[in-house]
Scaffold this active site. Sequence first.
Site, PDB file in Angstrom:
ATOM      1  N   GLY A   1      89.463  -9.081 -27.675  1.00 35.69           N
ATOM      2  CA  GLY A   1      88.515 -10.048 -28.214  1.00 35.69           C
ATOM      3  C   GLY A   1      87.252 -10.082 -27.382  1.00 35.69           C
ATOM      4  O   GLY A   1      87.283  -9.744 -26.192  1.00 35.69           O
TER       5      GLY A   1
ATOM      6  N   GLN B   1      79.561 -13.489 -23.909  1.00 36.92           N
ATOM      7  CA  GLN B   1      79.887 -12.570 -22.807  1.00 36.92           C
ATOM      8  C   GLN B   1      78.847 -11.452 -22.655  1.00 36.92           C
ATOM      9  O   GLN B   1      78.886 -10.697 -21.691  1.00 36.92           O
ATOM     10  CB  GLN B   1      81.269 -11.953 -23.037  1.00 36.92           C
ATOM     11  CG  GLN B   1      82.390 -12.962 -22.947  1.00 36.92           C
ATOM     12  CD  GLN B   1      83.717 -12.334 -23.296  1.00 36.92           C
ATOM     13  OE1 GLN B   1      84.092 -12.296 -24.464  1.00 36.92           O
ATOM     14  NE2 GLN B   1      84.426 -11.830 -22.305  1.00 36.92           N
TER      15      GLN B   1
ATOM     16  N   CYS C   1      90.572 -11.733 -19.293  1.00 38.69           N
ATOM     17  CA  CYS C   1      89.274 -11.833 -19.950  1.00 38.69           C
ATOM     18  C   CYS C   1      88.414 -10.667 -19.480  1.00 38.69           C
ATOM     19  O   CYS C   1      88.429 -10.335 -18.296  1.00 38.69           O
ATOM     20  CB  CYS C   1      88.626 -13.161 -19.568  1.00 38.69           C
ATOM     21  SG  CYS C   1      87.004 -13.409 -20.297  1.00 38.69           S
ATOM     22  N   LEU C   2      87.664 -10.058 -20.402  1.00 41.37           N
ATOM     23  CA  LEU C   2      86.798  -8.926 -20.018  1.00 41.37           C
ATOM     24  C   LEU C   2      85.742  -9.353 -19.004  1.00 41.37           C
ATOM     25  O   LEU C   2      85.281  -8.532 -18.219  1.00 41.37           O
ATOM     26  CB  LEU C   2      86.126  -8.327 -21.250  1.00 41.37           C
ATOM     27  CG  LEU C   2      87.031  -7.582 -22.228  1.00 41.37           C
ATOM     28  CD1 LEU C   2      86.212  -7.025 -23.384  1.00 41.37           C
ATOM     29  CD2 LEU C   2      87.804  -6.471 -21.537  1.00 41.37           C
TER      30      LEU C   2
ATOM     31  N   HIS D   1      90.630 -18.595 -27.401  1.00 39.69           N
ATOM     32  CA  HIS D   1      89.971 -18.085 -26.195  1.00 39.69           C
ATOM     33  C   HIS D   1      88.493 -17.742 -26.490  1.00 39.69           C
ATOM     34  O   HIS D   1      87.600 -18.113 -25.720  1.00 39.69           O
ATOM     35  CB  HIS D   1      90.741 -16.840 -25.716  1.00 39.69           C
ATOM     36  CG  HIS D   1      90.176 -16.148 -24.528  1.00 39.69           C
ATOM     37  ND1 HIS D   1      90.876 -16.018 -23.345  1.00 39.69           N
ATOM     38  CD2 HIS D   1      88.996 -15.517 -24.312  1.00 39.69           C
ATOM     39  CE1 HIS D   1      90.136 -15.352 -22.460  1.00 39.69           C
ATOM     40  NE2 HIS D   1      88.992 -15.027 -23.033  1.00 39.69           N
ATOM     41  N   GLU D   2      88.269 -17.069 -27.620  1.00 44.32           N
ATOM     42  CA  GLU D   2      86.894 -16.634 -27.941  1.00 44.32           C
ATOM     43  C   GLU D   2      86.020 -17.807 -28.378  1.00 44.32           C
ATOM     44  O   GLU D   2      84.839 -17.857 -28.038  1.00 44.32           O
ATOM     45  CB  GLU D   2      86.901 -15.543 -29.014  1.00 44.32           C
ATOM     46  CG  GLU D   2      87.682 -14.272 -28.667  1.00 44.32           C
ATOM     47  CD  GLU D   2      87.378 -13.690 -27.292  1.00 44.32           C
ATOM     48  OE1 GLU D   2      86.242 -13.855 -26.813  1.00 44.32           O
ATOM     49  OE2 GLU D   2      88.278 -13.085 -26.687  1.00 44.32           O
TER      50      GLU D   2
ATOM     51  N   HIS E   1      84.772 -19.430 -25.385  1.00 45.08           N
ATOM     52  CA  HIS E   1      83.608 -18.723 -24.827  1.00 45.08           C
ATOM     53  C   HIS E   1      82.308 -19.232 -25.456  1.00 45.08           C
ATOM     54  O   HIS E   1      81.311 -19.436 -24.768  1.00 45.08           O
ATOM     55  CB  HIS E   1      83.705 -17.217 -25.101  1.00 45.08           C
ATOM     56  CG  HIS E   1      84.438 -16.444 -24.045  1.00 45.08           C
ATOM     57  ND1 HIS E   1      84.068 -16.468 -22.718  1.00 45.08           N
ATOM     58  CD2 HIS E   1      85.495 -15.600 -24.119  1.00 45.08           C
ATOM     59  CE1 HIS E   1      84.894 -15.666 -22.029  1.00 45.08           C
ATOM     60  NE2 HIS E   1      85.767 -15.143 -22.846  1.00 45.08           N
TER      61      HIS E   1
HETATM   62 NI    NI Z   1      87.344 -13.833 -22.487  1.00 42.08          NI
END
Ligand code: NI
Length: 178
Positions: free
Chosen positions: A46, A51, A92-93, A135-136, A139
């Site tokens: 995701g 981000q 998380c990225l 989660h997204e 963000h």
């Molecule tokens: Ni993340």
Amino acid sequence: MSIMKLLYFPNNKLRMKAKYIKNINNDIKLLGKNMLKTMYFYNGIGLAATQLGINKRIIVIDISINKNNPIILINPEIIKFNKLKIKSKEGCLSIPLKQKYSILRYKKIKIKAKNLMNENFELEISNLLSFCVQHEIDHLNGILFIDYLSNLKFQRIYDKMYKLNKKIIFLKKHNYIK
Ligand code: NI
């Protein structure tokens, strides 16, 4: 299509609250495609525009094993949830540490969103897909999954990321990574 630059915690831009997308124009369509490409490049399941330092409410997700089931959600919103929360092991990225951390998420949610064709739709989702969407969406609201951890764990991650960021800056400078 191109791979975009990821922001890493504790970059302040990760705390921005993203704005609703009024017009799904060609720029947004291209952004969606580039976000997918970027997510696949980094082996994520995701990614939120936040981000990438982009202040718009758009997220991309693909939890399929073969990475052939992309989902693009514009202005996603949780409209219903079952109160039951269960453990979700997350990474998380923007916080690229090997270790994953358990937090609590709603098991089942109902969301509404728009797709790239400007169509509204609703979806009932559970487990991994539900965790991922939560989660997204977090963000887009400037919230990171580590905000749900204890202060001690948060601080440890902060310290690890401080070191890692130095390394990332070095690798970028020498063109080892984007
Ligand atoms: Ni993340």
